[in-house]
Design a protein around this motif. Structure first.
Motif, PDB file in Angstrom:
ATOM      1  N   LEU A   1       0.830  -1.202   0.000  1.00 17.47           N
ATOM      2  CA  LEU A   1       0.000   0.000   0.000  1.00 17.47           C
ATOM      3  C   LEU A   1       0.862   1.248   0.000  1.00 17.47           C
ATOM      4  O   LEU A   1       0.538   2.242  -0.644  1.00 17.47           O
ATOM      5  N   GLN A   2       1.985   1.179   0.723  1.00 15.03           N
ATOM      6  CA  GLN A   2       2.860   2.364   0.802  1.00 15.03           C
ATOM      7  C   GLN A   2       3.455   2.746  -0.546  1.00 15.03           C
ATOM      8  O   GLN A   2       3.743   3.910  -0.792  1.00 15.03           O
TER       9      GLN A   2
ATOM     10  N   VAL B   1      11.335  -7.819  -5.297  1.00 17.37           N
ATOM     11  CA  VAL B   1      10.805  -7.605  -6.644  1.00 17.37           C
ATOM     12  C   VAL B   1       9.637  -6.624  -6.595  1.00 17.37           C
ATOM     13  O   VAL B   1       9.514  -5.740  -7.448  1.00 17.37           O
ATOM     14  N   THR B   2       8.796  -6.770  -5.589  1.00 17.71           N
ATOM     15  CA  THR B   2       7.653  -5.867  -5.465  1.00 17.71           C
ATOM     16  C   THR B   2       8.123  -4.416  -5.407  1.00 17.71           C
ATOM     17  O   THR B   2       7.606  -3.550  -6.105  1.00 17.71           O
ATOM     18  N   ILE B   3       9.118  -4.181  -4.553  1.00 21.42           N
ATOM     19  CA  ILE B   3       9.562  -2.793  -4.370  1.00 21.42           C
ATOM     20  C   ILE B   3      10.263  -2.274  -5.618  1.00 21.42           C
ATOM     21  O   ILE B   3      10.095  -1.129  -6.014  1.00 21.42           O
TER      22      ILE B   3
ATOM     23  N   GLY C   1       5.593   7.907 -10.127  1.00 18.03           N
ATOM     24  CA  GLY C   1       6.115   9.005  -9.307  1.00 18.03           C
ATOM     25  C   GLY C   1       6.762   8.553  -8.022  1.00 18.03           C
ATOM     26  O   GLY C   1       7.424   9.333  -7.349  1.00 18.03           O
ATOM     27  N   MET C   2       6.575   7.267  -7.640  1.00 19.83           N
ATOM     28  CA  MET C   2       7.166   6.780  -6.393  1.00 19.83           C
ATOM     29  C   MET C   2       8.618   6.370  -6.666  1.00 19.83           C
ATOM     30  O   MET C   2       8.924   5.212  -6.917  1.00 19.83           O
ATOM     31  N   THR C   3       9.511   7.365  -6.665  1.00 19.94           N
ATOM     32  CA  THR C   3      10.917   7.053  -6.901  1.00 19.94           C
ATOM     33  C   THR C   3      11.503   6.417  -5.644  1.00 19.94           C
ATOM     34  O   THR C   3      10.878   6.434  -4.586  1.00 19.94           O
TER      35      THR C   3
ATOM     36  N   LEU D   1      -0.955   9.073  -8.218  1.00 23.79           N
ATOM     37  CA  LEU D   1       0.215   9.801  -8.714  1.00 23.79           C
ATOM     38  C   LEU D   1       0.975  10.353  -7.517  1.00 23.79           C
ATOM     39  O   LEU D   1       0.423  11.087  -6.704  1.00 23.79           O
ATOM     40  N   VAL D   2       2.235   9.947  -7.401  1.00 22.54           N
ATOM     41  CA  VAL D   2       3.015  10.350  -6.234  1.00 22.54           C
ATOM     42  C   VAL D   2       3.844  11.583  -6.578  1.00 22.54           C
ATOM     43  O   VAL D   2       4.568  11.585  -7.561  1.00 22.54           O
ATOM     44  N   ARG D   3       3.708  12.614  -5.760  1.00 23.31           N
ATOM     45  CA  ARG D   3       4.361  13.886  -6.099  1.00 23.31           C
ATOM     46  C   ARG D   3       5.493  14.247  -5.160  1.00 23.31           C
ATOM     47  O   ARG D   3       6.020  15.349  -5.216  1.00 23.31           O
ATOM     48  N   GLY D   4       5.827  13.346  -4.241  1.00 21.95           N
ATOM     49  CA  GLY D   4       6.941  13.645  -3.341  1.00 21.95           C
ATOM     50  C   GLY D   4       6.939  12.704  -2.163  1.00 21.95           C
ATOM     51  O   GLY D   4       6.131  11.775  -2.093  1.00 21.95           O
ATOM     52  N   LEU D   5       7.859  12.961  -1.231  1.00 20.29           N
ATOM     53  CA  LEU D   5       7.878  12.176   0.001  1.00 20.29           C
ATOM     54  C   LEU D   5       6.598  12.480   0.773  1.00 20.29           C
ATOM     55  O   LEU D   5       6.097  13.580   0.725  1.00 20.29           O
TER      56      LEU D   5
END
Lengths: 209, 625, 359
Positions: free
Chosen positions: B97-98, B176-178, B185-187, B522-526
């Protein structure tokens, strides 16, 4: 997206083993698995080196008495060649040529069986000629465990490739089974690399004493 | 093609079957929590028996042989069957989920990993009823474990081997998942710290478990098939076992503590309303600890007689680990500094963790000084040290996680009041039990002693320690009451129950839909959810239009594969006794396992799709199915 | 009045002293009251590391306490604190300072590691193969200890006898499973392995030994089986001249001599029949190691404990011989000599207690 979609050589993707997310995951996961396997064999090698020629009494056979180069050299050639033939098979897999892939895989399997045959003969020879067995000394335990683990990997690899060949004989290649073939061949290469180390560390270094 | 409907069977049997066959990471997490919790209780009862026996000198509450079985099973159970599975449970529940994934990379392998662990653990614990548990300590050093009579050590070897395979698979799966399944966007440098620590701990699992596997195989061969790896009379060498065990055993410590660090790195910013201080140095420290973890195993063997050169090198290497660990401690404190701290139960554990763990950490550095360790080694000082890091670090982390993630996993909130009672009792009990043990060790009390004689100045300390243990026991009972009360009341709390959730797992409706994300975010940052909240939004911006979602099918095969090994292990073990049925049972078990694997390999399983229309339909019903 | 005050003060000092001392354990057992050079080296390093580490704990605790107290959320406070990314300066500070602290600890660690491993004196052999340094071969077995003095050609067990004020060197190994040789007051431990011989040295100060009544406790610190907890031994640290007397007395023991007391003489009969195949009563036991299956009892009457753990009197001795399993579960003695009648026990005890060295 359907994994069983039919392809032609023209529509077949460049890297079929990584064309789907499942394929990509398997590809990466398997490489990581091989990383773990490397540590496994490294531990076995370290143990073998620590226990090499550790025998309870001087009348036991040592590494320099046991090994014969011609046989081991033949085995090395068989396995190296089988690695090459599996590369050919993958080449044809990437070109969507199912028949040729199956042929080369078949040759790979035959070479693998020849290797296994040699290994069984070799072990049998040590046991009967030199009384060098799994339970005769710590050296024996370490030797048969290291080489035997490799042999078990070869056996598993052969069964795996055969299972894949039979299962897919009728339906040909698709994006669902392409990664499976690819991973089996990757596994086969790994077995080959391990053997090169066994050949060097166990046999060559064993013969110079 | 099948649809959602086919996963819906009703009734109790239906639920059981659902869990037996599930490949959903959230349900597997619950399985891990149940099984790990059960083993935690078993290990806790064993701990109580140890402390009762040692409360007074010359006690005979348990016999000497039984005591050795109890300490062995306490250690083995707590490490392999309680702490690790509970952490794997939270990794399963939270990590996908994270990072904004719909599941782990290999849902089938995930289930297989759980069932292997479970059957391995059950097998190990069956030893109590089948002629006696292992009795050579959780380290099972070779000369004693070869001399040990009965089947205790065989249970240890086979049980750990089976559950070890499961853990290894879990490790690969998370890696592998990570790497492959992060949302757009999740760098890497936006991943929450818990995901990072899961990543590093998984890498440690991948590289640390194979040496244990090899060591266990050797012991298995020695005990059951007449090999001579550790038999000095055959030319064997017992120190090989020590090396292999600790090459695994030391990274194992970090496999346990890093995810706990991760949990605290989530809890502290959340309840300080402040982003993690020095995020990149935290990531760097995590990776460095993982790396150094492989370089220091011989500090467990300072008294083995490796010589001064090896001892000096490993002493210095070990001290180096203190540096990245120190960085973490200071970063946590600075995260709270200037924040707005709310003392919820998870935060209380995090706060108590910092001084407790520092104390465990500094005694670790003291032991790294080899000549001092000649005194500390295998004394109660060591027992105090590792309980300070494992209980003060890992167990506090797990307790924090239970309270923190309970709403995410079950949709309800554990009682804060009862939670605080547990916390206070546990904290007092923990320090009461273990602080005094430092001094018992320094005063000359070796570890793993079944009893001690009067007149050696050890009476008071041991009594205090036993009283402390009782506090912890009561604390755990209060926690169980809390769980039961909460689930009976069953008050649902909805999404983002702590109000200050920062990461993606809190941005999902509660209960979590079985496909997790209707649309990938959509991940835009920490701290992506925090960013959206600061802009006044209540949910994540989607990164894709609503479309069909591909889901894996449930499968009973993981259970069968594990069951086969479980059966086969009995055959391998009893073949030593020349039992006629042993070899056939071994073969039968392996046939079940490999047959199930072949079945899995041959039978195509393409999963199924949830169609767009159903998702839209779902949305109208409020996110539940 | 004044005298009363000083007395009162003295009392307080004594009370504090006992408190501190009881906090340090017993002088015959505790690592915190080192009895000699090796113990002192370890102790100094322990103190150095403790001081550094307590410093660390204090600094961390203060920062921690301030943070937790100062920044707790006030009721109804919904403000968002400033989001700080980090601070390079701070991060460098708390990376560099620990490294410096560790270097302070590293240097003595490395030096003393080599110092404690210095057993070169054992290798300096005279022409007849003996060494000038006192060497003791320690052999650990389930659940007893054998001490062989190769230079003096004597063997004893369960009670190690050493001279004070000089380094004593040990060769340590195990004959069945791993054990570990630890005399906490004298210094660190080293494992007794089955596959190799480990070497170490210890030293006992004359003054410190006196404080402990010349008797130190030794322990096994590697789990070795059910009675691991009871595998104790004792160390008599004697001034050089007394040690020399002991050696001479040991060398002149006549194991064959019949005791005067008829009770003891009958006991010797029984001993020779039932016990002698494992236990020797001659310190110059020439049998090979593998044949020395049980503790040497040559000076049994002089010892301080029966079986390493029980009070040294005839009553306990008889209890032990009648049922060793009740005292050391899993020992190798149980069941090897059949039932003994009460009379036989009395006779055996009389004989064994009479096995004293000539003084």
């Amino acid at each position: 997206m359907a994994a069983e979609e039919k392809f032609t050589p023209q529509t077949w993707p460049e890297s079929p083993e990584q064309a789907t997310l499942e394929g990509k995951n398997k590809f990466l996961g398997f490489w990581l698995f091989l990383g773990g396997e490397t540590v496994l064999f490294a531990s076995l090698f370290a143990t073998y080196l620590a226990l090499k020629d550790s025998v309870p009494s001087p009348d036991h056979a040592l590494a320099k008495d046991l090994f014969e180069l011609p046989l081991v050299f033949l085995m090395t050639m068989l396995l190296l060649t089988s690695s090459l033939t599996s590369v050919f098979a993958m080449y044809h897999m990437k070109n969507y040529n199912f028949k040729k892939m199956q042929t080369w895989l078949f040759i790979t399997v035959m070479l693998g069986f020849a290797f296994l045959g040699c290994e069984i003969y070799e072990f049998n020879h040590y046991v009967h000629e030199y009384e060098h067995t799994f339970t005769s000394s710590a050296f024996g335990s370490a030797f048969y465990t290291l080489v035997g683990f490799h042999g078990a990997h070869v056996t598993f690899g052969l069964l795996w490739i055969i299972a894949l060949m039979i299962r897919n004989a009728k339906r040909g290649l698709n994006l669902y089974n392409a990664p499976k073939f690819y991973l089996a061949s990757l596994y086969w290469h790994f077995i080959d690399v391990v053997w090169v180390f066994i050949f060097t560390v166990v046999y060559l270094m064993g013969m110079v004493g | 093609m099948s649809t959602i409907a086919h996963t819906q069977k009703r009734g109790f049997a239906g639920t059981v079957w659902d869990y037996l066959t599930t490949v959903d990471h959230k349900k597997i997490a619950i399985l891990y929590l149940l099984a790990g919790g059960l083993f935690f209780l078993v290990g806790g009862i064993e701990a109580m028996m140890i402390r009762i026996q040692l409360a007074v000198p010359n006690n005979d509450f348990v016999s000497a042989g039984l005591f050795n079985e109890i300490i062995t099973m306490h250690g083995t159970t707590m490490i392999f069957l309680a702490a690790m599975p509970l952490l794997l449970g939270f990794m399963n529940a939270v990590m996908p989920l994270q990072i904004g994934a719909r599941d782990v990379a290999f849902p089938f392998v995930n289930a297989l990993g759980f069932w292997l662990f479970f059957f391995g653990g059950v097998f190990l614990n069956l030893s109590w009823f089948l002629g006696g548990a292992p009795d050579a300590g959780w380290t099972s050093y070779a000369s004693l474990s070869l001399a040990s009579e009965g089947h205790g050590i065989d249970f240890y070897v086979l049980g750990l081997q089976i559950s070890g395979f499961g853990t290894l698979m879990g490790g690969i799966n998370f890696l592998v998942t990570i790497i492959n399944m992060r949302a757009p966007g999740m760098t890497y440098m936006r991943m929450p710290l818990f995901t990072w620590t899961t990543f590093v701990a998984s890498a440690l699992i991948l590289f640390a478990f194979p040496p244990l596997t090899v060591g266990l195989f050797m012991m298995l061969f020695d005990r059951m098939f007449g090999a001579g790896f550790f038999d000095v009379a055959m030319g064997g060498n017992t120190v090989i076992w020590e090396h292999l065990f600790w090459i695994f055993g030391h990274p194992e410590v970090y496999i346990l503590i890093l995810p706990a660090f991760g949990i605290f790195s989530e809890v502290i910013p959340t309840f300080s309303r402040k982003r993690l201080f020095g995020y990149s140095s935290m990531v760097f420290a995590t990776v460095l600890i993982g790396f150094l973890g492989f370089m220091v195993w011989a500090h467990h063997m300072f008294t083995t007689g490796l010589g001064p050169v090896a001892n000096a090198i490993f002493a210095v290497a070990t001290m180096a680990i203190a540096v990245p660990t120190g960085i973490k401690i200071f970063n946590w404190i600075l995260t709270m500094w200037g924040g707005s701290i709310q003392f919820t139960v998870p935060m209380l554990y995090a706060i108590a963790f910092i001084p407790s763990f520092v104390m465990g950490g500094v005694t670790g550095v003291m032991q790294a000084a080899a000549p001092a360790d000649y005194q500390f080694h295998d004394s109660y000082f060591i027992v105090a040290h590792f309980h300070y890091v494992i209980v003060g670090g890992v167990v506090f982390g797990l307790l924090a996680a239970v309270h923190f993630y309970w709403p995410l996993m079950f949709g309800t909130m554990l009682s804060e009041k009862l939670g605080k009672v547990t916390f206070v009792l546990f904290l007092i009990g923990f320090h009461l039990t273990f602080f005094i043990q430092h001094f018992l060790g320094l005063m000359g009390m070796p570890r793993r002693v079944w009893t001690f004689l009067p007149g050696q100045g050890l009476e008071t300390g041991n009594l205090i320690s036993s009283i402390g243990a009782a506090f912890m026991f009561v604390a755990v009972i209060v926690l169980l009451i809390n769980v039961v009360v909460t689930q009976v009341k069953n008050v649902k709390v909805g999404m983002d129950p702590w109000k200050d959730g920062r990461t993606l797992e809190w941005a999902i409706p509660s209960p979590t839909p079985f496909y997790n994300f209707k649309q990938l975010p959509l991940v835009r940052g920490l701290d992506p959810f925090w960013i959206e909240k600061l802009e006044g939004k209540t949910e994540m911006t989607p990164a894709e239009p609503i479309g069909d979602i591909h889901m894996p099918n449930n499968s009973f095969t993981p259970f069968m594969v594990s069951l086969g090994l479980f059966i086969g292990a009995f055959g391998a073990m009893y073949h030593v006794d020349d039992k006629g049925w042993a070899i056939p049972v071994l073969i039968f078990g392996l046939v079940v396992t490999f047959g199930s694997m072949l079945y899995r390999s041959i039978k195509d399983d393409h999963g199924y799709h949830i169609h767009k229309e159903e998702l839209l339909d779902d949305a109208n019903k409020g996110g539940t199915r | 009045m004044k005298q009363k005050l000083t007395k009162g003060r003295l009392l307080i000092v004594f009370a504090l002293l006992t408190l501190v001392l009881s906090g340090c354990g017993e002088p015959f057992l505790s690592t915190l009251i080192p009895a000699g050079e090796a113990g002192q080296i370890a102790y100094d390093l322990m103190i150095l590391s403790t001081v550094i580490m307590v410093g660390v704990i204090i600094v961390v605790s203060i920062m921690f306490a301030v943070a937790v107290i100062k920044f707790r959320r006030k009721k109804g406070d919904e403000s968002i604190p400033k989001q700080v990314e980090g601070s390079h300066v701070l991060e460098i500070v708390w990376t560099v300072i620990p490294i410096l602290l560790l270097i302070i600890l590293t240097v003595p660690t490395v030096i003393t590691t080599f110092e404690l491993a210095d057993t070169k004196a054992m290798d300096k052999k005279n022409e007849d193969g003996t060494t000038d340094a006192l060497v003791v071969n320690v052999r650990a077995s389930l659940y007893w200890w054998e001490f062989e003095y190769p230079n003096q050609k004597i063997i004893t067990s369960q009670e190690l006898v050493v001279p004070t004020d000089q380094r004593v060197y040990f060769n340590i190994k195990a004959s069945d499973v791993k054990h570990s040789f630890w005399i906490p007051a004298a210094g660190g431990k080293i494992d007794a392995n089955t596959d190799n011989v480990n070497k170490m040295w210890l030293e006992f100060d004359n003054e410190k030994a006196k404080e402990a009544d010349n008797l130190f406790y030794g322990k096994c610190t590697e789990l070795c089986g059910p009675s691991h907890a009871l595998m104790d031994f004792k160390v008599q640290a004697l001034p050089q001249d007394e040690f020399d007397q002991w050696v001479t007395a040991m060398q002149t023991v006549d194991a064959e001599a019949a005791p005067q007391d008829p009770q003891a003489a009958a006991g010797q009969e029984i001993f020779n029949q039932k016990c002698l195949s494992c236990h020797a009563v001659s310190p110059a036991d020439a049998r090979p190691e593998a044949a020395r299956l049980a503790p040497n009892l040559a000076d049994f009457g002089d010892r301080t404990r029966v079986a390493g753990i029980l009070e040294h009197n005839e009553e306990e001795l008889k209890n032990w011989i009648a049922n060793p399993e009740a005292y050391k579960p899993g020992n190798k003695m149980t069941g090897t000599y059949g039932e003994l009648s009460d009379q036989e026990l009395d006779q055996l005890a009389a004989y064994l207690m009479g096995l004293k060295l000539e003084k």
